[in-house]
Design a protein around this motif. Structure first.
Motif, PDB file in Angstrom:
ATOM      1  N   TYR A 109       0.812  -1.205   0.000  1.00  0.00           N
ATOM      2  CA  TYR A 109       0.000   0.000   0.000  1.00  0.00           C
ATOM      3  C   TYR A 109       0.852   1.263   0.000  1.00  0.00           C
ATOM      4  O   TYR A 109       1.999   1.259   0.433  1.00  0.00           O
ATOM      5  N   SER A 110       0.235   2.329  -0.482  1.00  0.00           N
ATOM      6  CA  SER A 110       0.685   3.676  -0.177  1.00  0.00           C
ATOM      7  C   SER A 110      -0.322   4.273   0.802  1.00  0.00           C
ATOM      8  O   SER A 110      -1.523   4.026   0.684  1.00  0.00           O
ATOM      9  N   PHE A 111       0.178   5.033   1.758  1.00  0.00           N
ATOM     10  CA  PHE A 111      -0.710   5.671   2.723  1.00  0.00           C
ATOM     11  C   PHE A 111      -0.477   7.179   2.708  1.00  0.00           C
ATOM     12  O   PHE A 111       0.531   7.669   2.225  1.00  0.00           O
ATOM     13  N   PHE A 112      -1.442   7.914   3.235  1.00  0.00           N
ATOM     14  CA  PHE A 112      -1.324   9.364   3.359  1.00  0.00           C
ATOM     15  C   PHE A 112      -0.797   9.698   4.750  1.00  0.00           C
ATOM     16  O   PHE A 112      -1.396   9.298   5.754  1.00  0.00           O
ATOM     17  N   VAL A 113       0.316  10.408   4.798  1.00  0.00           N
ATOM     18  CA  VAL A 113       0.874  10.842   6.084  1.00  0.00           C
ATOM     19  C   VAL A 113       0.155  12.122   6.483  1.00  0.00           C
ATOM     20  O   VAL A 113       0.431  13.205   5.972  1.00  0.00           O
ATOM     21  N   VAL A 114      -0.794  12.002   7.403  1.00  0.00           N
ATOM     22  CA  VAL A 114      -1.695  13.120   7.703  1.00  0.00           C
ATOM     23  C   VAL A 114      -1.325  13.878   8.971  1.00  0.00           C
ATOM     24  O   VAL A 114      -1.821  14.989   9.188  1.00  0.00           O
ATOM     25  N   GLY A 115      -0.492  13.302   9.817  1.00  0.00           N
ATOM     26  CA  GLY A 115      -0.160  13.987  11.056  1.00  0.00           C
ATOM     27  C   GLY A 115       1.152  13.523  11.636  1.00  0.00           C
ATOM     28  O   GLY A 115       1.567  12.373  11.420  1.00  0.00           O
TER      29      GLY A 115
END
Length: 315
Positions: free
Chosen positions: A182-188
């Motif tokens: 997967y690719s994930f969104f680094v949100v914090g």
């Protein structure tokens, strides 16, 4: 970097979160050379910033990297059309790391108090052939107040779900965490303990999608991922010493309506082991080897007898 081309320039990079003696040894130096430069870089190297213990700079630099959501790709929709910030989160896992600990007298590293032990049979093959007891689907979604253990506990994630994973680094070193498949969104990202109120500071619009992220010591990093890729995927630290000591787990994601279109079958040369080692082609070949040797030894013995018989006849 747009500078006057009157000369070349030094570029100096120095490390953070290491002691001063190490810091001096890992300083990196490069030279920026312009094609129309009129001379080499001169003079002593500049002193590094006096911010070795300033935690705000690395955090601010990391969260400043964002997507350009106004750019258009080779399709009708703009790149930012996947509004990850407006998708409902279906499951949350807080994965906490601490310095290595002794478990049964052996130094191990943990996630949520569990040091992962590789199962003898690969997880997805165990599913396919209905092998029981190779792993457990009981990985805790938050740290538990209990004695650290060795276990084969994996995350039972939901296909087509939207997962929130918080990497809480209570270790003393910078960690890098990776998610396979997967690719994930680094949100914090911040220092201190993550709480539900931390979501108020998430970047829900233009975060970068990637598969590996840093987690600073004494801090946390939050990521969001859409679970549309069926399979069994590793979540691990990229710090090799911690990974070797068991700081990892897996996400098991199964499509309940699997029809062969969302998950590829095992390749023809798959290596079977554990409870399935009798299915391996290699084991069949190795089993055939002794019979070949036995056949050769019989032939050798027969030739040897005939040879001595000929000697006896002509003597």
């Amino acid at each position: 970097m747009d500078q006057n081309a009157s000369s070349d320039y030094y570029i100096v990079a120095s490390a953070r979160f290491v002691n001063e003696s190490l810091w001096q040894r890992v300083t990196g130096v490069a030279v920026l050379h312009y094609s129309n430069s009129k001379g080499p870089a001169t003079g002593p190297l500049p002193d590094p910033p006096n911010d070795m213990y300033d935690k705000s700079r690395p955090i601010n630099q990391a969260i400043s990297i964002r997507q350009n959501v106004s750019a258009s790709g080779a399709r009708p929709n703009p790149q930012g059309s996947f509004h990850y910030g407006s998708i409902n989160v279906t499951e949350t896992y807080v994965l906490k790391t601490v310095p290595p600990v002794l478990i049964n007298g052996i130094l191990r590293a943990t996630l949520n108090g569990i040091s992962f032990v590789k199962p003898a049979t690969p997880i997805r093959l165990a599913d396919q052939y209905k092998v029981k007891g190779e792993y457990k689907l009981d990985f805790p979604n938050k740290p538990l107040n209990r004695t650290p253990v060795l276990d084969r506990s994996v995350i039972n994630a939901t296909y087509k779900g939207f997962i929130e994973v918080i990497f809480q680094n209570n270790d003393t070193v910078v960690q890098s965490f990776h998610m396979d498949g997967y690719s994930f969104f680094v949100v914090g990202m911040d220092f201190g303990e993550w709480t539900e109120d931390s979501r108020n500071r998430y970047n829900k619009w233009d975060a970068i999608a990637r598969s590996t992220t840093q987690v600073f010591p004494g801090g946390w990093t939050a990521v969001l991922a859409s679970l549309d890729n069926a399979g069994v995927w590793n979540i691990r630290t990229e710090n090799l010493d911690r990974w070797y000591l068991g700081q990892e787990t897996y996400m098991r994601i199964v499509n309940p309506q699997e029809n062969g279109e969302t998950e590829m079958v095992a390749p023809g040369n798959v290596l079977y082991c554990g409870a399935l080692q009798n299915l391996s082609k290699d084991s069949n070949n190795s089993a055939a080897a002794p019979s070949v040797l036995r056949g050769n030894s019989k032939l050798y013995f027969t030739l040897l007898v005939e040879f001595f018989a000929l000697i006896y006849t002509f003597s």
